[in-house]
Design a protein around this motif. Sequence first.
Motif, PDB file in Angstrom:
ATOM      1  N   SER A   1       3.168  -0.039   6.569  1.00 32.34           N
ATOM      2  CA  SER A   1       3.222  -0.798   5.336  1.00 32.34           C
ATOM      3  C   SER A   1       2.019  -1.731   5.241  1.00 32.34           C
ATOM      4  CB  SER A   1       4.524  -1.606   5.286  1.00 32.34           C
ATOM      5  OG  SER A   1       4.619  -2.295   4.053  1.00 32.34           O
TER       6      SER A   1
ATOM      7  N   THR B   1      -6.926   3.573  -6.309  1.00 36.43           N
ATOM      8  CA  THR B   1      -6.328   2.815  -5.207  1.00 36.43           C
ATOM      9  C   THR B   1      -5.017   3.464  -4.775  1.00 36.43           C
ATOM     10  OG1 THR B   1      -7.275   0.756  -6.044  1.00 36.43           O
ATOM     11  CG2 THR B   1      -5.440   0.553  -4.503  1.00 36.43           C
ATOM     12  N   LYS B   2      -4.818   3.518  -3.460  1.00 36.39           N
ATOM     13  CA  LYS B   2      -3.545   3.962  -2.889  1.00 36.39           C
ATOM     14  C   LYS B   2      -3.115   2.923  -1.868  1.00 36.39           C
ATOM     15  CE  LYS B   2      -4.388   8.824  -3.654  1.00 36.39           C
ATOM     16  NZ  LYS B   2      -4.700  10.121  -3.096  1.00 36.39           N
ATOM     17  N   LYS B   3      -1.806   2.627  -1.853  1.00 43.26           N
ATOM     18  CA  LYS B   3      -1.291   1.606  -0.948  1.00 43.26           C
ATOM     19  C   LYS B   3       0.050   2.047  -0.391  1.00 43.26           C
ATOM     20  CE  LYS B   3      -0.477  -3.317  -0.535  1.00 43.26           C
ATOM     21  NZ  LYS B   3      -0.549  -4.631  -1.133  1.00 43.26           N
TER      22      LYS B   3
ATOM     23  N   TYR C   1     -10.993  -0.285   2.893  1.00 40.83           N
ATOM     24  CA  TYR C   1      -9.811   0.144   3.635  1.00 40.83           C
ATOM     25  C   TYR C   1      -9.277  -1.076   4.379  1.00 40.83           C
ATOM     26  CZ  TYR C   1      -6.743   1.922   7.246  1.00 40.83           C
ATOM     27  OH  TYR C   1      -5.660   2.117   8.063  1.00 40.83           O
ATOM     28  N   SER C   2      -7.974  -1.299   4.306  1.00 39.70           N
ATOM     29  CA  SER C   2      -7.349  -2.371   5.103  1.00 39.70           C
ATOM     30  C   SER C   2      -6.002  -1.881   5.564  1.00 39.70           C
ATOM     31  CB  SER C   2      -7.225  -3.656   4.275  1.00 39.70           C
ATOM     32  OG  SER C   2      -6.432  -3.436   3.130  1.00 39.70           O
ATOM     33  N   ASP C   3      -5.549  -2.412   6.703  1.00 44.87           N
ATOM     34  CA  ASP C   3      -4.259  -2.010   7.234  1.00 44.87           C
ATOM     35  C   ASP C   3      -3.364  -3.207   7.497  1.00 44.87           C
ATOM     36  OD1 ASP C   3      -5.548  -3.080   9.409  1.00 44.87           O
ATOM     37  OD2 ASP C   3      -5.367  -1.300  10.668  1.00 44.87           O
TER      38      ASP C   3
ATOM     39  N   GLU D   1      -1.098  -0.694   4.389  1.00 45.33           N
ATOM     40  CA  GLU D   1      -2.357   0.057   4.383  1.00 45.33           C
ATOM     41  C   GLU D   1      -2.812   0.279   2.946  1.00 45.33           C
ATOM     42  OE1 GLU D   1      -3.450   3.246   7.493  1.00 45.33           O
ATOM     43  OE2 GLU D   1      -1.267   3.377   7.245  1.00 45.33           O
ATOM     44  N   LYS D   2      -4.132   0.176   2.738  1.00 40.68           N
ATOM     45  CA  LYS D   2      -4.668   0.297   1.377  1.00 40.68           C
ATOM     46  C   LYS D   2      -6.038   0.957   1.421  1.00 40.68           C
ATOM     47  CE  LYS D   2      -6.082  -2.684  -2.478  1.00 40.68           C
ATOM     48  NZ  LYS D   2      -6.263  -4.080  -2.874  1.00 40.68           N
ATOM     49  N   TRP D   3      -6.250   1.899   0.501  1.00 38.62           N
ATOM     50  CA  TRP D   3      -7.524   2.595   0.356  1.00 38.62           C
ATOM     51  C   TRP D   3      -7.999   2.413  -1.081  1.00 38.62           C
ATOM     52  CZ3 TRP D   3      -3.027   4.392   2.352  1.00 38.62           C
ATOM     53  CH2 TRP D   3      -3.009   4.852   3.677  1.00 38.62           C
ATOM     54  N   VAL D   4      -9.284   2.130  -1.258  1.00 38.09           N
ATOM     55  CA  VAL D   4      -9.864   2.019  -2.598  1.00 38.09           C
ATOM     56  C   VAL D   4     -11.133   2.870  -2.642  1.00 38.09           C
ATOM     57  CG1 VAL D   4     -10.791   0.492  -4.392  1.00 38.09           C
ATOM     58  CG2 VAL D   4      -9.007  -0.359  -2.834  1.00 38.09           C
TER      59      VAL D   4
ATOM     60  N   THR E   1       0.394   4.906  -6.128  1.00 38.83           N
ATOM     61  CA  THR E   1      -0.865   5.227  -6.788  1.00 38.83           C
ATOM     62  C   THR E   1      -0.793   4.653  -8.205  1.00 38.83           C
ATOM     63  OG1 THR E   1      -0.125   7.327  -7.723  1.00 38.83           O
ATOM     64  CG2 THR E   1      -0.988   7.380  -5.465  1.00 38.83           C
TER      65      THR E   1
END
Length: 196
Positions: A36, A60-62, A193-195, A38-41, A74
């Motif tokens: 929970s 963006t996906k999270k 990217y972050s987690d 995690e995020k990608w842009v 999304t």
Amino acid sequence: MRSKYLLICTFIILSGFASKTCFADTEQPTLADYKSGEKWVWKYKGVTSAGEVRADGKDTKKIVSQNGDLKMVTLHSTIPLTDIVKPNKSKTPRYSWPLSVGKTWTFEEHWTSEDGTKGSTIQDAEIISFKEETVAAGTFMAYTIKYKGKITNSRGYSADTEDVYLYAPRLKTFIKLTQIQKDYLYVEELIEYSDK
């Protein structure tokens, strides 16, 4: 002489071990690989050879936790992660797991666009390399996967295509996509990217 022989044998053994551990095949991500937060842009842009911009924006996906279940959010939907990590039984998938350098397969997809147009994408895929790749979000070990083939649709459109994906196992997704289709160039690159 014997110590030289032992040294050479040790080097060969260690080299074999290192190559197996550093270049092991990559399996499809599982539910346990996600968490929970995690995020990608990605930033994307599509331009014709005449300079007409047909796509320009961010995606963006999270990963979120809802009632104890992980889901991917999304722009248009919320998808249970159990659906995303489900093994793909297709004989012509986008990614043929496990990934390994030199592997080849055929990717085939039949789709319907938002306006109801039906189409097909059929491409030969090959994994070219596995090495460090740098994008706006950072530097990651990534597979370079090249897809070459054709796209057609029910309105009579037909074009040769070449797609190159950089897939980073640690991030469980592609970090860059370059698509060439007739006179159209589309590039999508991970910028964040972050987690946490």
